[in-house]
Design a protein around this motif. Sequence first.
Motif, PDB file in Angstrom:
ATOM      1  N   GLY A   1       0.834  -1.199   0.000  1.00 38.61           N
ATOM      2  CA  GLY A   1       0.000   0.000   0.000  1.00 38.61           C
ATOM      3  C   GLY A   1       0.865   1.244   0.000  1.00 38.61           C
ATOM      4  O   GLY A   1       2.074   1.184  -0.221  1.00 38.61           O
ATOM      5  N   ASP A   2       0.236   2.356   0.273  1.00 39.79           N
ATOM      6  CA  ASP A   2       0.939   3.641   0.286  1.00 39.79           C
ATOM      7  C   ASP A   2       1.639   3.868   1.613  1.00 39.79           C
ATOM      8  O   ASP A   2       1.292   3.269   2.629  1.00 39.79           O
ATOM      9  CB  ASP A   2      -0.058   4.779   0.062  1.00 39.79           C
ATOM     10  CG  ASP A   2      -0.773   4.679  -1.269  1.00 39.79           C
ATOM     11  OD1 ASP A   2      -0.170   4.171  -2.239  1.00 39.79           O
ATOM     12  OD2 ASP A   2      -1.942   5.095  -1.340  1.00 39.79           O
TER      13      ASP A   2
ATOM     14  N   THR B   1       2.572   7.249   3.987  1.00 36.97           N
ATOM     15  CA  THR B   1       2.330   8.685   4.154  1.00 36.97           C
ATOM     16  C   THR B   1       3.247   9.202   5.249  1.00 36.97           C
ATOM     17  O   THR B   1       3.298   8.636   6.340  1.00 36.97           O
ATOM     18  CB  THR B   1       0.850   8.948   4.539  1.00 36.97           C
ATOM     19  OG1 THR B   1       0.008   8.351   3.546  1.00 36.97           O
ATOM     20  CG2 THR B   1       0.570  10.436   4.625  1.00 36.97           C
TER      21      THR B   1
ATOM     22  N   LYS C   1       1.822  11.664   0.589  1.00 38.81           N
ATOM     23  CA  LYS C   1       1.578  10.259   0.273  1.00 38.81           C
ATOM     24  C   LYS C   1       2.539   9.805  -0.823  1.00 38.81           C
ATOM     25  O   LYS C   1       2.697  10.471  -1.842  1.00 38.81           O
ATOM     26  CB  LYS C   1       0.146  10.064  -0.187  1.00 38.81           C
ATOM     27  CG  LYS C   1      -0.220   8.601  -0.398  1.00 38.81           C
ATOM     28  CD  LYS C   1      -1.655   8.433  -0.857  1.00 38.81           C
ATOM     29  CE  LYS C   1      -2.550   8.419   0.350  1.00 38.81           C
ATOM     30  NZ  LYS C   1      -3.930   8.025   0.052  1.00 38.81           N
ATOM     31  N   TYR C   2       3.169   8.657  -0.587  1.00 37.76           N
ATOM     32  CA  TYR C   2       4.055   8.022  -1.549  1.00 37.76           C
ATOM     33  C   TYR C   2       3.355   6.761  -2.024  1.00 37.76           C
ATOM     34  O   TYR C   2       3.059   5.877  -1.223  1.00 37.76           O
ATOM     35  CB  TYR C   2       5.409   7.692  -0.914  1.00 37.76           C
ATOM     36  CG  TYR C   2       6.114   8.909  -0.371  1.00 37.76           C
ATOM     37  CD1 TYR C   2       6.934   9.674  -1.184  1.00 37.76           C
ATOM     38  CD2 TYR C   2       5.918   9.320   0.940  1.00 37.76           C
ATOM     39  CE1 TYR C   2       7.571  10.815  -0.690  1.00 37.76           C
ATOM     40  CE2 TYR C   2       6.546  10.454   1.441  1.00 37.76           C
ATOM     41  CZ  TYR C   2       7.361  11.199   0.626  1.00 37.76           C
ATOM     42  OH  TYR C   2       7.974  12.323   1.114  1.00 37.76           O
ATOM     43  N   SER C   3       3.081   6.689  -3.331  1.00 44.14           N
ATOM     44  CA  SER C   3       2.318   5.553  -3.844  1.00 44.14           C
ATOM     45  C   SER C   3       3.156   4.283  -3.845  1.00 44.14           C
ATOM     46  O   SER C   3       4.384   4.316  -3.923  1.00 44.14           O
ATOM     47  CB  SER C   3       1.801   5.845  -5.254  1.00 44.14           C
ATOM     48  OG  SER C   3       2.884   5.994  -6.139  1.00 44.14           O
ATOM     49  N   ALA C   4       2.463   3.157  -3.756  1.00 41.81           N
ATOM     50  CA  ALA C   4       3.116   1.853  -3.637  1.00 41.81           C
ATOM     51  C   ALA C   4       4.094   1.587  -4.772  1.00 41.81           C
ATOM     52  O   ALA C   4       5.150   0.990  -4.555  1.00 41.81           O
ATOM     53  CB  ALA C   4       2.058   0.754  -3.587  1.00 41.81           C
ATOM     54  N   ASP C   5       3.777   2.056  -5.978  1.00 42.65           N
ATOM     55  CA  ASP C   5       4.654   1.752  -7.112  1.00 42.65           C
ATOM     56  C   ASP C   5       5.955   2.558  -7.116  1.00 42.65           C
ATOM     57  O   ASP C   5       6.823   2.325  -7.944  1.00 42.65           O
ATOM     58  CB  ASP C   5       3.908   1.911  -8.434  1.00 42.65           C
ATOM     59  CG  ASP C   5       3.382   3.322  -8.653  1.00 42.65           C
ATOM     60  OD1 ASP C   5       3.322   4.104  -7.688  1.00 42.65           O
ATOM     61  OD2 ASP C   5       3.004   3.634  -9.803  1.00 42.65           O
ATOM     62  N   THR C   6       6.107   3.495  -6.181  1.00 44.60           N
ATOM     63  CA  THR C   6       7.359   4.257  -6.073  1.00 44.60           C
ATOM     64  C   THR C   6       8.230   3.762  -4.921  1.00 44.60           C
ATOM     65  O   THR C   6       9.313   4.290  -4.699  1.00 44.60           O
ATOM     66  CB  THR C   6       7.083   5.759  -5.868  1.00 44.60           C
ATOM     67  OG1 THR C   6       6.423   5.935  -4.606  1.00 44.60           O
ATOM     68  CG2 THR C   6       6.233   6.322  -6.988  1.00 44.60           C
TER      69      THR C   6
ATOM     70  N   ILE D   1      12.096   4.868  -0.042  1.00 43.14           N
ATOM     71  CA  ILE D   1      11.305   5.867  -0.736  1.00 43.14           C
ATOM     72  C   ILE D   1      12.247   6.947  -1.260  1.00 43.14           C
ATOM     73  O   ILE D   1      13.038   7.506  -0.498  1.00 43.14           O
ATOM     74  CB  ILE D   1      10.237   6.481   0.197  1.00 43.14           C
ATOM     75  CG1 ILE D   1       9.253   5.385   0.610  1.00 43.14           C
ATOM     76  CG2 ILE D   1       9.504   7.618  -0.473  1.00 43.14           C
ATOM     77  CD1 ILE D   1       9.181   5.117   2.047  1.00 43.14           C
TER      78      ILE D   1
ATOM     79  N   TYR E   1      -0.494  -1.968   4.196  1.00 44.53           N
ATOM     80  CA  TYR E   1      -0.322  -3.019   3.197  1.00 44.53           C
ATOM     81  C   TYR E   1      -1.375  -4.089   3.433  1.00 44.53           C
ATOM     82  O   TYR E   1      -1.975  -4.157   4.497  1.00 44.53           O
ATOM     83  CB  TYR E   1       1.092  -3.616   3.218  1.00 44.53           C
ATOM     84  CG  TYR E   1       1.478  -4.304   4.504  1.00 44.53           C
ATOM     85  CD1 TYR E   1       1.083  -5.606   4.768  1.00 44.53           C
ATOM     86  CD2 TYR E   1       2.250  -3.650   5.455  1.00 44.53           C
ATOM     87  CE1 TYR E   1       1.434  -6.240   5.948  1.00 44.53           C
ATOM     88  CE2 TYR E   1       2.610  -4.273   6.638  1.00 44.53           C
ATOM     89  CZ  TYR E   1       2.198  -5.577   6.877  1.00 44.53           C
ATOM     90  OH  TYR E   1       2.552  -6.190   8.041  1.00 44.53           O
TER      91      TYR E   1
ATOM     92  N   SER F   1      -4.552  -2.128   8.418  1.00 42.08           N
ATOM     93  CA  SER F   1      -4.726  -0.680   8.409  1.00 42.08           C
ATOM     94  C   SER F   1      -5.454  -0.257   9.668  1.00 42.08           C
ATOM     95  O   SER F   1      -5.910  -1.074  10.446  1.00 42.08           O
ATOM     96  CB  SER F   1      -5.523  -0.240   7.179  1.00 42.08           C
ATOM     97  OG  SER F   1      -6.881  -0.523   7.364  1.00 42.08           O
TER      98      SER F   1
END
Length: 139
Positions: free
Chosen positions: A45-46, A48, A53-58, A91, A108, A124
């Motif tokens: 997941g993200d 923060t 917020k930092y997205s999961a794909d980064t 990150i 996650y 969560s």
Amino acid sequence: MLEKELVQARGFKNTTSEDGTITGFQVRVRLLYYRGIWLSQLRPGDVTVDGTKYSADTIKWKFGNKLYTVGELSQTGDVMWNLLEPATLFIKQDGGLKVGYHNIKVDYRFSSSYMPPVIDTLISETTTGDHKRKVLLVE
């Protein structure tokens, strides 16, 4: 030794390149499940930090000595995230984070072997507790 909280204070720091330039930061998280999971079961997941917020794909995940992208995690069915082993999340952020306290939230999901594939176990604040933590970054 692992801390009780999902977000671990130990290991929270800025990351640098070989020339010493700060390229981002890392945070360690633990598995809040009574048994290990295969990496292909993980649904990242993200993250923060202080409202950003930092997205999961980064985010890259490290287990043992190997880094994985989100796409690689979904294809890795032969590596297990063990209960007592923290994962390190990397990150990218130019300049990293400032020294001081930061509010961190990590979410996650993971699939469970005894649940239908459509249902994921959610880690969560809405189901099992508040996985936000204020952590101190030092140099």
